[in-house]
Write an enzyme that holds these catalytic residues in place. Structure first.
Site, short mmCIF file in Angstrom:
data_model
loop_
_atom_site.label_atom_id
_atom_site.label_comp_id
_atom_site.label_asym_id
_atom_site.label_seq_id
_atom_site.Cartn_x
_atom_site.Cartn_y
_atom_site.Cartn_z
N GLY A 31 0.82 -1.22 0.00
CA GLY A 31 0.00 0.00 0.00
C GLY A 31 0.85 1.26 0.00
O GLY A 31 2.03 1.21 -0.38
N HIS A 34 2.47 4.60 -4.88
CA HIS A 34 3.09 5.70 -5.61
C HIS A 34 3.30 5.23 -7.05
O HIS A 34 2.89 4.11 -7.41
CB HIS A 34 4.39 6.14 -4.95
CG HIS A 34 5.35 5.01 -4.70
ND1 HIS A 34 5.96 4.30 -5.71
CD2 HIS A 34 5.78 4.44 -3.54
CE1 HIS A 34 6.75 3.38 -5.19
NE2 HIS A 34 6.64 3.42 -3.88
N HIS A 37 4.60 1.65 -7.83
CA HIS A 37 3.58 0.59 -7.80
C HIS A 37 2.70 0.66 -9.06
O HIS A 37 2.37 -0.35 -9.67
CB HIS A 37 2.66 0.75 -6.60
CG HIS A 37 3.34 0.71 -5.27
ND1 HIS A 37 3.46 1.82 -4.47
CD2 HIS A 37 3.93 -0.32 -4.60
CE1 HIS A 37 4.09 1.49 -3.36
NE2 HIS A 37 4.40 0.21 -3.41
N GLN A 148 12.19 -3.71 -10.06
CA GLN A 148 13.65 -3.87 -10.05
C GLN A 148 14.27 -3.11 -8.87
O GLN A 148 15.38 -3.41 -8.44
CB GLN A 148 14.22 -3.36 -11.37
CG GLN A 148 15.71 -3.46 -11.52
CD GLN A 148 16.22 -4.88 -11.33
OE1 GLN A 148 15.62 -5.84 -11.84
NE2 GLN A 148 17.31 -5.03 -10.59
N LYS A 149 13.55 -2.13 -8.34
CA LYS A 149 14.08 -1.37 -7.20
C LYS A 149 14.49 -2.30 -6.07
O LYS A 149 15.48 -2.08 -5.39
CB LYS A 149 13.04 -0.39 -6.71
CG LYS A 149 13.59 0.41 -5.59
CD LYS A 149 12.59 1.27 -4.91
CE LYS A 149 13.12 1.63 -3.58
NZ LYS A 149 12.37 1.03 -2.51
N GLN A 153 14.98 -8.86 -3.71
CA GLN A 153 13.65 -9.48 -3.61
C GLN A 153 13.31 -10.20 -4.93
O GLN A 153 12.79 -11.32 -4.91
CB GLN A 153 12.61 -8.40 -3.32
CG GLN A 153 11.18 -8.87 -3.35
CD GLN A 153 10.25 -7.85 -2.75
OE1 GLN A 153 10.11 -7.77 -1.55
NE2 GLN A 153 9.61 -7.05 -3.58
#
Ligand code: AMP
Length: 284
Positions: A31, A34, A37, A148-149, A153
């Site tokens: 959530g 921005h 997302h 990709q940020k 992950q």
């Protein structure tokens, strides 16, 4: 658009959609949406018949209680944004819905999770891998979208998807940045105006490394050193790590050859911890 809180309802809806031979695109988020997302959601919208966005601030992936408590939450505002992006369902469960009584099963991805972010945030990727497994099992998406940020992950989720045999294709979307180059993040709102300006040094440092790479520098520690020195010149920044690693295995490397290399940074501005990265590969 419908907001769903129950896992069982989410699972049965998703099953029904798949039975109708429609493709399901899934965008997991915490959530405080921005443009980073939203870029994932736009991509999901283009690729899939039905788009499901989860909004779940996952307690298992926070190693600092304060960070978890301070994490911005505004489902009403997020839902209003998503309504404009033709999202079909928001899955927004309470924590008890995901981690029920006597919850005891966690997913641990070996090798990829103890370095970089994992070293600074013990247990973080165990929390991420566990919640993504639960969400994938609930929704069984055809495609799942990640930014990709959060490069580590991405590596962890790709490993997990392959190893556990999920029938989900992982789609990775580029990092969306503010005008200054600062990578968009829900945590940027906690920076002062000055810190937010100065934090652009992180992206500038990565750009310096890319320029040196393009100029022929193939020594990974020298490229990491360029990043480190550029950030160190900014008095408001405190570096947590700068690392040059193989983009898939996250193993440290010395010389850049065939495989793509990830240069990853974490730095604090005040009490806000920011991360960013670039990938260097032959195409550049
Ligand atoms: P989060 O809500 O922080 O868990 O992020 C949800 C998804 O959005 C993750 O796949 C992130 O990698 C992705 N994301 C976050 N910030 C950005 C950004 N600036 N650009 C692209 N994707 C992002």
């Amino acid at each position: 658009m419908e907001i769903i809180n129950r896992r069982q309802r989410m699972a049965s809806l998703s099953k029904k959609i798949r039975r109708e031979n429609k493709t399901v695109g899934f965008v997991p988020t915490m959530g405080a949406l921005h443009e980073g997302h939203l870029s994932l959601i736009v991509e999901a919208r283009q690729m899939c018949d039905v788009v499901i966005v989860s909004i779940f601030v996952n307690p298992a992936q926070f190693n600092e209680k304060e960070d978890f408590n301070k994490y911005p939450r505004d489902l009403t505002a997020d839902a209003a944004i998503l309504a404009n992006y033709q999202v079909n369902y928001i899955f927004a469960p309470e924590a008890q819905e995901i981690y029920g009584e006597n919850f005891s099963t966690y997913v641990y991805v070996e090798n990829l999770t103890e370095t970089l972010e994992g070293a600074s945030r013990p247990g973080h990727f165990r929390g991420v891998a566990t919640v993504v497994t639960i969400l994938f099992n609930t929704i069984r998406p055809d495609f799942a979208f990640f930014g990709q940020k959060d490069a580590q992950q991405v590596a962890v989720i790709q490993r997990l998807t392959t190893d556990l045999g999920f029938d989900t294709e992982i789609v990775v979307a580029p990092t969306i940045r503010e005008e200054t180059g600062l990578a968009m993040s829900s945590r940027n709102a906690r920076l002062s105006a000055e810190e937010r300006q100065r934090a652009a040094v992180i992206f500038q440092s990565l750009r310096q490394a890319k320029i040196a790479y393009r100029g022929g520098e193939r020594n990974a520690s020298r490229l990491a050193e360029i990043v480190r020195q550029t950030i160190e010149a900014e008095p408001l920044a405190r570096i947590d790590y700068v690392s040059a690693v193989d983009a898939a295995t996250l193993a440290p490397i010395e010389r850049i050859a065939e495989n793509p290399v990830l240069i990853a940074v974490a730095a604090r501005f005040g009490n806000v911890r920011l991360i960013d990265n670039i990938i260097l590969n032959k195409k550049q």
